[in-house]
Scaffold this active site. Structure first.
Site, short mmCIF file in Angstrom:
data_model
loop_
_atom_site.label_atom_id
_atom_site.label_comp_id
_atom_site.label_asym_id
_atom_site.label_seq_id
_atom_site.Cartn_x
_atom_site.Cartn_y
_atom_site.Cartn_z
N SER A 1 4.25 -9.19 14.21
CA SER A 1 3.56 -7.91 14.12
C SER A 1 4.56 -6.76 14.06
O SER A 1 5.26 -6.48 15.04
CB SER A 1 2.62 -7.72 15.30
OG SER A 1 2.10 -6.40 15.32
N ARG A 2 4.58 -6.06 12.94
CA ARG A 2 5.49 -4.92 12.79
C ARG A 2 5.06 -3.76 13.69
O ARG A 2 5.90 -3.02 14.21
CB ARG A 2 5.54 -4.48 11.33
CG ARG A 2 6.06 -5.56 10.40
CD ARG A 2 6.33 -5.03 9.01
NE ARG A 2 5.13 -4.63 8.30
CZ ARG A 2 4.39 -5.43 7.54
NH1 ARG A 2 4.73 -6.70 7.42
NH2 ARG A 2 3.34 -4.99 6.90
N ASN A 3 3.76 -3.59 13.87
CA ASN A 3 3.28 -2.50 14.71
C ASN A 3 3.62 -2.75 16.18
O ASN A 3 4.06 -1.83 16.89
CB ASN A 3 1.76 -2.34 14.53
CG ASN A 3 1.42 -1.83 13.14
OD1 ASN A 3 1.53 -0.65 12.86
ND2 ASN A 3 1.01 -2.74 12.26
N GLU B 1 2.07 0.38 9.49
CA GLU B 1 0.88 1.16 9.19
C GLU B 1 0.40 2.01 10.37
O GLU B 1 -0.14 3.09 10.20
CB GLU B 1 -0.26 0.26 8.72
CG GLU B 1 -0.19 -0.14 7.26
CD GLU B 1 -0.47 1.03 6.31
OE1 GLU B 1 -0.77 2.15 6.78
OE2 GLU B 1 -0.39 0.82 5.09
N LYS C 1 -4.59 -2.21 5.39
CA LYS C 1 -5.25 -1.95 6.66
C LYS C 1 -4.87 -0.55 7.15
O LYS C 1 -3.86 -0.38 7.84
CB LYS C 1 -4.88 -3.03 7.68
CG LYS C 1 -5.32 -4.44 7.25
CD LYS C 1 -4.95 -5.49 8.26
CE LYS C 1 -5.44 -6.87 7.83
NZ LYS C 1 -5.14 -7.92 8.82
N ARG D 1 6.58 -3.00 -8.58
CA ARG D 1 7.14 -1.71 -8.92
C ARG D 1 8.61 -1.82 -9.35
O ARG D 1 9.09 -1.03 -10.16
CB ARG D 1 7.04 -0.76 -7.73
CG ARG D 1 5.61 -0.33 -7.42
CD ARG D 1 5.60 0.64 -6.24
NE ARG D 1 4.26 1.14 -6.00
CZ ARG D 1 3.74 2.22 -6.59
NH1 ARG D 1 4.46 2.88 -7.47
NH2 ARG D 1 2.52 2.62 -6.30
N VAL E 1 6.81 -1.57 6.03
CA VAL E 1 5.79 -0.59 6.38
C VAL E 1 5.23 -0.89 7.78
O VAL E 1 4.95 -2.03 8.12
CB VAL E 1 4.65 -0.62 5.35
CG1 VAL E 1 3.49 0.26 5.79
CG2 VAL E 1 5.16 -0.17 3.98
N LYS F 1 -6.69 -1.19 14.84
CA LYS F 1 -5.96 -2.23 15.60
C LYS F 1 -4.45 -2.03 15.50
O LYS F 1 -3.70 -2.41 16.41
CB LYS F 1 -6.38 -3.63 15.14
CG LYS F 1 -6.16 -3.93 13.65
CD LYS F 1 -4.82 -4.56 13.39
CE LYS F 1 -4.59 -4.80 11.91
NZ LYS F 1 -3.28 -5.45 11.65
#
Length: 306
Positions: free
Chosen positions: A230-232, A257, A88, A19, A255, A167
């Site tokens: 792991s960002r989450n 998610e 995901k 982008r 991001v 998850k």
């Protein structure tokens, strides 16, 4: 970027459709992505602005975009090449699985415990491909599999996509366990009950139970709940330590998610009449409720069978 390199190593001609034109310029000049995994060699991969990328003549379009952008990107894709989704999540507008957002072309999904940072280092990993088009799934399996990236087929597209979405929500909760310092026992219990919650939702949607004990389910859940990449998990940890969801997202800089998926998953479960206590608790935390109060509430729920 990492998946593009995997495909290029297989002998495929790959173009990164970006982008940001400045990102294209830097990749062309340095062979490196200035934003993600900056030490990964991209010299075998071409880069082009999204509007100029040869999408209409491509044999395969791989989408690695946030779930909130998936619909708008798919609806404007030229050509009719199959889509391989690496995203995901669920569609935030409708709660639909992302494969159902794709129309007029075949679609497949790739998921599993495969953090890009480790794959970029050449470490071994495994993944699952699922599609309603069996021939496409087999073709993609052979186009991607390598001695360091093992690819399995799973025909349960419903289960595979629900695993990939849910998850991330469980990883927010696991990160909360880390942020509060509750220890390994609590985290193991949370992950196990989280997997049960995921499978319960999957059963209501017509998924196969064994999918949730496989790579798309248990495999991806384990790595997303424990990995330092792991960002989450990290977002959940930061929120437990007092950051707001927006502050956690800004600090991570990429991001997350699970923050998008949690309310979508909750709304889906309510429509189906499926109880998801961990997901409900995460949504309450994201809405500003005290996480410690919710932990106490979860621990005091009426005793029941496992």
């Amino acid at each position: 970027s990492v998946f593009a390199v995997l495909l290029a190593e297989h002998g495929h001609e790959v173009t990164l459709a970006c982008r940001d034109p400045e990102e294209v310029r830097i990749i062309a000049e340095t062979g490196r992505n200035p934003r993600y995994i900056t030490d990964l060699d991209l010299s075998a991969v071409a880069a082009a602005p999204l509007a100029e990328a040869p999408i209409d003549s491509a044999e395969l379009v791989c989408l690695a975009v946030p779930s909130r952008a998936f619909r708008s990107v798919v609806e404007t894709l030229p050509g009719s090449a199959p889509v391989l989704s690496l995203t995901k999540g669920l569609d935030p507008e409708t709660g639909e699985r992302l494969s159902r957002v794709v129309s007029g072309r075949p679609v497949a999904v790739l998921t599993g415990p495969n953090h890009a940072e480790e794959i970029a280092q050449g470490l071994p990993a495994a993944a699952v491909i699922s599609s309603e088009d069996e021939a496409l799934a087999v073709e993609l399996q052979h186009a991607i599999i390598s001695p360091r990236f093992r690819v399995y087929l799973n025909s349960d597209l419903v289960g595979v996509e629900l695993c990939a979405a849910a998850k991330n929500v469980m990883a927010l909760a696991a990160g909360g366990v880390d942020g509060f310092g509750f220890g390994d026992n609590a985290k193991a219990a949370l992950i196990t009950r989280g997997l049960s919650e995921m499978a319960r939702l999957g059963e209501a949607c017509g998924a196969r139970g064994e999918t949730f004990s496989g790579l798309a389910g248990m495999g991806d859940l384990i790595v997303t709940c424990f990995s330092r990449y792991s960002r989450n998990r990290r977002a959940g940890e930061l929120i437990a330590q007092g950051r707001s969801p927006d502050e956690a997202r800004d600090e991570i800089g990429m991001v997350v998610e699970g923050l998008t998926t949690a309310p979508v998953l909750r709304d889906l479960s309510r429509r189906l009449g499926v109880e998801l206590p961990i997901t409900e608790a995460i949504c309450e935390v994201l809405d500003g409720t005290s996480a410690l109060d919710l932990v106490s509430g979860l621990m005091r729920r009426t005793p029941t069978d496992e």
